[in-house]
Design a protein around this motif. Structure first.
Motif, mmCIF file in Angstrom:
data_model
loop_
_atom_site.group_PDB
_atom_site.id
_atom_site.type_symbol
_atom_site.label_atom_id
_atom_site.label_comp_id
_atom_site.label_asym_id
_atom_site.label_seq_id
_atom_site.Cartn_x
_atom_site.Cartn_y
_atom_site.Cartn_z
ATOM 1 N N ILE A 189 9.943 -9.562 -10.032
ATOM 2 C CA ILE A 189 10.112 -9.323 -8.587
ATOM 3 C C ILE A 189 9.854 -7.846 -8.285
ATOM 4 O O ILE A 189 9.157 -7.495 -7.325
ATOM 5 C CB ILE A 189 11.537 -9.719 -8.118
ATOM 6 C CG1 ILE A 189 11.818 -11.191 -8.410
ATOM 7 C CG2 ILE A 189 11.718 -9.434 -6.625
ATOM 8 C CD1 ILE A 189 13.276 -11.611 -8.213
ATOM 9 N N LEU A 190 10.392 -6.979 -9.158
ATOM 10 C CA LEU A 190 10.200 -5.535 -8.940
ATOM 11 C C LEU A 190 8.720 -5.171 -9.019
ATOM 12 O O LEU A 190 8.210 -4.391 -8.205
ATOM 13 C CB LEU A 190 10.999 -4.728 -9.971
ATOM 14 C CG LEU A 190 12.529 -4.849 -9.864
ATOM 15 C CD1 LEU A 190 13.227 -4.149 -11.014
ATOM 16 C CD2 LEU A 190 13.004 -4.265 -8.544
ATOM 17 N N ALA A 191 8.017 -5.777 -9.998
ATOM 18 C CA ALA A 191 6.580 -5.488 -10.138
ATOM 19 C C ALA A 191 5.838 -5.910 -8.864
ATOM 20 O O ALA A 191 4.912 -5.228 -8.417
ATOM 21 C CB ALA A 191 6.024 -6.215 -11.352
ATOM 22 N N LYS A 192 6.273 -7.036 -8.274
ATOM 23 C CA LYS A 192 5.628 -7.519 -7.044
ATOM 24 C C LYS A 192 5.868 -6.523 -5.882
ATOM 25 O O LYS A 192 4.948 -6.177 -5.147
ATOM 26 C CB LYS A 192 6.229 -8.885 -6.688
ATOM 27 C CG LYS A 192 5.417 -9.664 -5.698
ATOM 28 C CD LYS A 192 5.953 -11.077 -5.622
ATOM 29 C CE LYS A 192 5.999 -11.525 -4.177
ATOM 30 N NZ LYS A 192 6.859 -12.678 -3.969
ATOM 31 N N ILE A 193 7.111 -6.049 -5.782
ATOM 32 C CA ILE A 193 7.427 -5.087 -4.703
ATOM 33 C C ILE A 193 6.602 -3.819 -4.901
ATOM 34 O O ILE A 193 6.014 -3.272 -3.958
ATOM 35 C CB ILE A 193 8.942 -4.746 -4.688
ATOM 36 C CG1 ILE A 193 9.777 -6.014 -4.514
ATOM 37 C CG2 ILE A 193 9.255 -3.745 -3.576
ATOM 38 C CD1 ILE A 193 11.292 -5.801 -4.602
ATOM 39 N N ILE A 194 6.524 -3.357 -6.159
ATOM 40 C CA ILE A 194 5.779 -2.117 -6.450
ATOM 41 C C ILE A 194 4.300 -2.290 -6.094
ATOM 42 O O ILE A 194 3.701 -1.436 -5.437
ATOM 43 C CB ILE A 194 5.951 -1.722 -7.944
ATOM 44 C CG1 ILE A 194 7.405 -1.345 -8.222
ATOM 45 C CG2 ILE A 194 5.010 -0.586 -8.333
ATOM 46 C CD1 ILE A 194 7.765 -1.192 -9.690
ATOM 47 N N SER A 195 3.728 -3.433 -6.498
ATOM 48 C CA SER A 195 2.278 -3.590 -6.231
ATOM 49 C C SER A 195 2.012 -3.740 -4.724
ATOM 50 O O SER A 195 1.022 -3.220 -4.212
ATOM 51 C CB SER A 195 1.681 -4.732 -7.053
ATOM 52 O OG SER A 195 1.836 -5.948 -6.395
ATOM 53 N N THR A 196 2.932 -4.400 -4.001
ATOM 54 C CA THR A 196 2.756 -4.489 -2.543
ATOM 55 C C THR A 196 2.794 -3.096 -1.923
ATOM 56 O O THR A 196 1.999 -2.750 -1.050
ATOM 57 C CB THR A 196 3.872 -5.374 -1.913
ATOM 58 O OG1 THR A 196 3.986 -6.555 -2.679
ATOM 59 C CG2 THR A 196 3.592 -5.695 -0.464
ATOM 60 N N ARG A 197 3.730 -2.272 -2.397
ATOM 61 C CA ARG A 197 3.825 -0.910 -1.862
ATOM 62 C C ARG A 197 2.571 -0.092 -2.173
ATOM 63 O O ARG A 197 2.121 0.694 -1.356
ATOM 64 C CB ARG A 197 5.049 -0.191 -2.446
ATOM 65 C CG ARG A 197 6.320 -0.588 -1.743
ATOM 66 C CD ARG A 197 7.396 0.432 -1.995
ATOM 67 N NE ARG A 197 8.618 0.033 -1.303
ATOM 68 C CZ ARG A 197 9.682 0.799 -1.199
ATOM 69 N NH1 ARG A 197 9.701 1.986 -1.730
ATOM 70 N NH2 ARG A 197 10.746 0.378 -0.543
ATOM 71 N N ARG A 198 2.049 -0.275 -3.395
ATOM 72 C CA ARG A 198 0.854 0.499 -3.776
ATOM 73 C C ARG A 198 -0.301 0.163 -2.845
ATOM 74 O O ARG A 198 -1.085 1.024 -2.472
ATOM 75 C CB ARG A 198 0.461 0.201 -5.215
ATOM 76 C CG ARG A 198 1.372 0.906 -6.181
ATOM 77 C CD ARG A 198 0.678 1.235 -7.497
ATOM 78 N NE ARG A 198 1.639 1.919 -8.361
ATOM 79 C CZ ARG A 198 2.300 1.355 -9.369
ATOM 80 N NH1 ARG A 198 2.065 0.099 -9.689
ATOM 81 N NH2 ARG A 198 3.169 2.040 -10.067
ATOM 82 N N GLU A 199 -0.391 -1.136 -2.476
ATOM 83 C CA GLU A 199 -1.497 -1.555 -1.593
ATOM 84 C C GLU A 199 -1.367 -0.923 -0.220
ATOM 85 O O GLU A 199 -2.338 -0.497 0.381
ATOM 86 C CB GLU A 199 -1.499 -3.085 -1.441
ATOM 87 C CG GLU A 199 -2.177 -3.785 -2.611
ATOM 88 C CD GLU A 199 -1.842 -5.258 -2.649
ATOM 89 O OE1 GLU A 199 -1.495 -5.841 -1.603
ATOM 90 O OE2 GLU A 199 -1.904 -5.843 -3.757
ATOM 91 N N THR A 200 -0.128 -0.860 0.305
ATOM 92 C CA THR A 200 0.042 -0.355 1.681
ATOM 93 C C THR A 200 -0.077 1.169 1.753
ATOM 94 O O THR A 200 -0.310 1.721 2.821
ATOM 95 C CB THR A 200 1.404 -0.765 2.271
ATOM 96 O OG1 THR A 200 2.420 -0.239 1.425
ATOM 97 C CG2 THR A 200 1.554 -2.259 2.389
ATOM 98 N N LYS A 201 0.139 1.853 0.617
ATOM 99 C CA LYS A 201 0.023 3.321 0.518
ATOM 100 C C LYS A 201 0.924 4.064 1.525
ATOM 101 O O LYS A 201 0.643 5.177 1.922
ATOM 102 C CB LYS A 201 -1.431 3.765 0.719
ATOM 103 C CG LYS A 201 -2.361 3.323 -0.384
ATOM 104 C CD LYS A 201 -3.633 4.168 -0.400
ATOM 105 C CE LYS A 201 -4.454 3.909 -1.626
ATOM 106 N NZ LYS A 201 -5.305 2.734 -1.572
ATOM 107 N N GLN A 202 1.994 3.393 1.938
ATOM 108 C CA GLN A 202 2.920 4.024 2.869
ATOM 109 C C GLN A 202 3.885 4.925 2.096
ATOM 110 O O GLN A 202 4.066 4.730 0.889
ATOM 111 C CB GLN A 202 3.728 2.905 3.531
ATOM 112 C CG GLN A 202 4.100 3.163 4.979
ATOM 113 C CD GLN A 202 4.850 1.952 5.510
ATOM 114 O OE1 GLN A 202 4.351 0.826 5.442
ATOM 115 N NE2 GLN A 202 6.035 2.173 6.012
ATOM 116 N N GLU A 203 4.519 5.909 2.761
ATOM 117 C CA GLU A 203 5.519 6.745 2.076
ATOM 118 C C GLU A 203 6.910 6.195 2.358
ATOM 119 O O GLU A 203 7.199 5.789 3.486
ATOM 120 C CB GLU A 203 5.429 8.180 2.596
ATOM 121 C CG GLU A 203 4.199 8.885 2.119
ATOM 122 C CD GLU A 203 4.484 10.287 1.644
ATOM 123 O OE1 GLU A 203 5.559 10.828 1.957
ATOM 124 O OE2 GLU A 203 3.615 10.849 0.954
#
Ligand code: HEM
Length: 311
Positions: free
Chosen positions: A231-245
């Motif tokens: 689940i954490l890996a999924k959250i991390i990869s979603t965040r990487r895609e959005t490139k938001q801070e």
């Protein structure tokens, strides 16, 4: 609302310190003559682990405490150890003689939390993690969470209405929700139930015997840990895609310059939940107990908080 103030004794055993140096102390011939606290060490390697797990751990510790006092030796989860449960002893270990002690954990706990978590690290990596954790909890960083934390507190209080509760359990739920908010910011709502389900199974195995065969508590917890990491890996990869801070803890761990791997991030997120949750829930429980028992103090605290609000 009736409040049950008793924290299980197991949780109130202030700290369990398992020290390599202690292990050596037990082994060396010269040190055999040194005074050790009263208590028993049980069988070689197994020690008293079966006695601990064949009954409610509270009963094990309560009977030891009754027999030997607030400092006693035992041998659990493969480690000879000294259990302490008095404020004086905690001060001795943590303050006056802290240089003589080094925190370590049983092997099962290390596997549950993840070997790259802050607790098991040293040197530069440790310093980096410490900085990353701290910067997510400075007043400036948590300012934006205050109103959400207030909502969590209000919801928690509302959910207690008319129920007979165990305060420590309710405080654990509250601190878990605040921990998720501090770690994942607004993302937490989307993943809350799954994270909760996995973490609750994981924590049941924290002090289990490290026997990884189907059906054991340890095995179930390790499976939950694996799912949690996914689940954490999924959250991390979603965040990487959005490139938001993000100014939450995950945002701090993912800060570009720091370059932590997904595994390191997962180990440390699980680690921080572990570090923050029961500790804070325990303090909150004691606060509620003493405020309940001392109406004058409750009134003084209420007045000073109201004054703060009016400022
Ligand atoms: C009243 C509540 C708390 C108590 C009593 C408490 C107690 C402790 C103690 C005794 C240690 C070991 C210190 C050492 O190794 O010298 C520790 C470490 C740690 N705590 Fe807490 N803690 C509390 C709340 C929190 C919270 C809310 C967080 C979340 C950010 C947290 C995060 C950590 C971390 C990351 C470490 C490892 C530090 C390191 O290895 O450098 N703790 N805590």
């Amino acid at each position: 609302m009736a409040l049950y103030f008793m924290i299980p004794l197991f949780a109130s055993i202030f700290f369990i310190f398992l020290f390599n140096s202690l292990l050596n102390l037990f082994k060396s011939k010269k040190s055999r003559d040194l005074p050790l606290p009263p208590g028993t060490l049980g069988w070689p390697y197994i020690g008293e682990t079966f006695q601990l797990y064949s009954q409610n751990p509270n009963v094990f510790f309560a009977s030891k405490q009754k027999r030997y006092g607030s400092i006693f030796k035992t041998h659990i989860l493969g480690c000879p150890c000294v259990m302490i449960s008095s404020p004086e002893a905690a001060k001795f270990v943590l303050v006056t003689k802290s240089h003589l002690f080094k925190p370590t954990f049983p092997a099962s706990k290390e596997r549950m939390l993840g070997k790259q978590a802050i607790f098991f690290s040293q040197g530069q990596y440790h310093a980096k993690l410490r900085k990353l954790v701290l910067r997510a909890f400075v007043p400036e960083a948590i300012k934006s969470f205050v109103s959400n934390i207030e909502s969590i507190a209000k919801d928690s209080l509302q959910s207690l209405e008319g129920r007979l509760i165990t305060t420590f359990q309710e405080m654990k739920t509250y601190t878990f929700n605040v921990a998720l908010l501090s770690i994942f910011g607004e993302d937490e709502v989307k993943y809350r139930e799954d994270l909760k389900r996995c973490y609750y199974i994981l924590e049941k195995g924290y002090n289990s015997m490290p026997i990884n065969i189907p059906g054991t508590l340890f095995n179930k917890s390790m499976k939950a840990r694996k799912e949690l990491a996914q689940i954490l890996a999924k959250i991390i990869s979603t965040r990487r895609e959005t490139k938001q801070e993000y100014n939450d803890l995950l945002g701090s761990f993912m800060g570009d310059k720091e370059g932590l791997t997904d595994e390191q991030i997962a180990d440390n997120i699980i680690g921080v939940i572990f570090a923050a949750r029961d500790t804070t829930a325990s303090v909150l429980t004691w606060i509620i107990k003493y405020l309940g028992e001392n109406p004058n103090v409750l009134q003084a605290v209420t007045v000073s908080l109201l004054l703060l609000l009016w400022d």
